[in-house]
Design a protein around this motif. Structure first.
Motif: not given
Length: 293
Positions: A186-211
């Protein structure tokens, strides 16, 4: 051998014995039978059993129905795997959303088809897809669409079976993906959100590599499952219409238990084993390339 190694072998021995009995031994037996003309006559008298070498495999290559079954199976896998994984991942993402209510109930409801009998649900779906009084055509009729012969038209039979199979199996992968999503940092998700990443960007660059490893596992299991598709076309279409839903496993069943050509059926089984093994190796290498393993 150290005491720890002996203990490890002691605990793993039952599992290894089961693997030997239900996987390795049948594979070796199938390979042995595939080079013989084992048939119903050999069942009655072993003196009728003859060695044919690679003759069964040569006959397969010269059988048009085998190539048709191989093409149908490849089509089922190529279309069905993305459908099943996409539906599973979409459902898991929706249920992972904190705003969704009654999550346990939804998970049970969506997982229920996976644990029900394939034959029983396939029979129910035959009525749902019936041309004259099926529920699906009734809904289409209400929308002004003419009835579709889902199980009698070669152009509609494969989509109909794919729809049923996706509904039947996607609940398992959904549960697996739900567990994987819960482990995303969740810290990566929160960091991406603070950097201005949208829902799709967070899924593409955080969620997808993690799973990624879980996604690879689901892909391997789904491909193996679709390559072994049998009960669904057998119950719903009996391989028809015009052999449009005959799969490799269906072809093997016919050779072995309809025509009692068990040597030829064993050859088909070994070809299918090699095909699944090859596809799994390719998927694993792709996973390593993207650092999912």
């Amino acid at each position: 051998m150290t005491r720890g190694e002996r203990t490890a072998w002691l605990f793993t021995a039952p599992v290894l014995a089961i693997i030997l009995l239900v996987f390795v031994l049948p594979t070796l037996v199938a390979l042995g039978l595939s080079v013989t003309d084992y048939s119903i006559y050999a069942l009655a008298d072993w003196s009728n059993l003859g060695f044919v070498g690679l003759g069964n495999f040569a006959d397969l290559l010269a059988t048009p129905l085998f190539w048709r079954a191989l093409g149908n199976t490849a089509l089922f896998a190529a279309l069905g795997v993305p459908m099943a994984i996409g539906a599973s991942l979409a459902a898991a993402l929706l249920l992972h959303d904190a705003t969704v209510r009654w999550k346990p109930a939804w998970r049970v409801l969506l997982f229920a088809p996976y644990v029900t009998s394939v034959v029983a649900t396939a029979v129910v779906w035959r009525f749902v897809l019936n041309t004259r009084f099926g529920l699906l055509n009734y809904v289409l009729g209400g929308l002004g669409i003419a009835p579709v012969d889902w199980l009698g038209d070669p152009r509609a039979s494969i989509p109909a079976i794919l729809l049923f199979v996706t509904w039947k199996i996607f609940g398992y992968n959904m549960i697996v993906f739900t567990a994987a999503l819960s482990a995303v940092p969740q810290d990566l998700m929160e960091a991406a959100r603070l950097d201005g990443a949208g829902r799709w960007a967070r899924f593409r660059h955080v969620t997808l590599p993690a799973i990624g490893p879980t996604l690879l596992l689901a892909a391997v299991m789904s491909v193996a499952g679709f390559l072994q598709l049998f009960a669904e076309p057998y119950v719903m279409t009996m391989g028809g219409p015009a052999q449009s839903t005959v799969t490799v496993l269906y072809f093997m069943f016919d050779e072995g238990f309809r025509w009692w050509n068990l040597g030829q059926a064993s050859a088909v089984a070994f070809v299918l084993f090699v095909l699944i093994l090859a596809v799994t190796i390719v998927q694993t290498r792709i996973g390593r390339r993207y650092e999912w393993l």
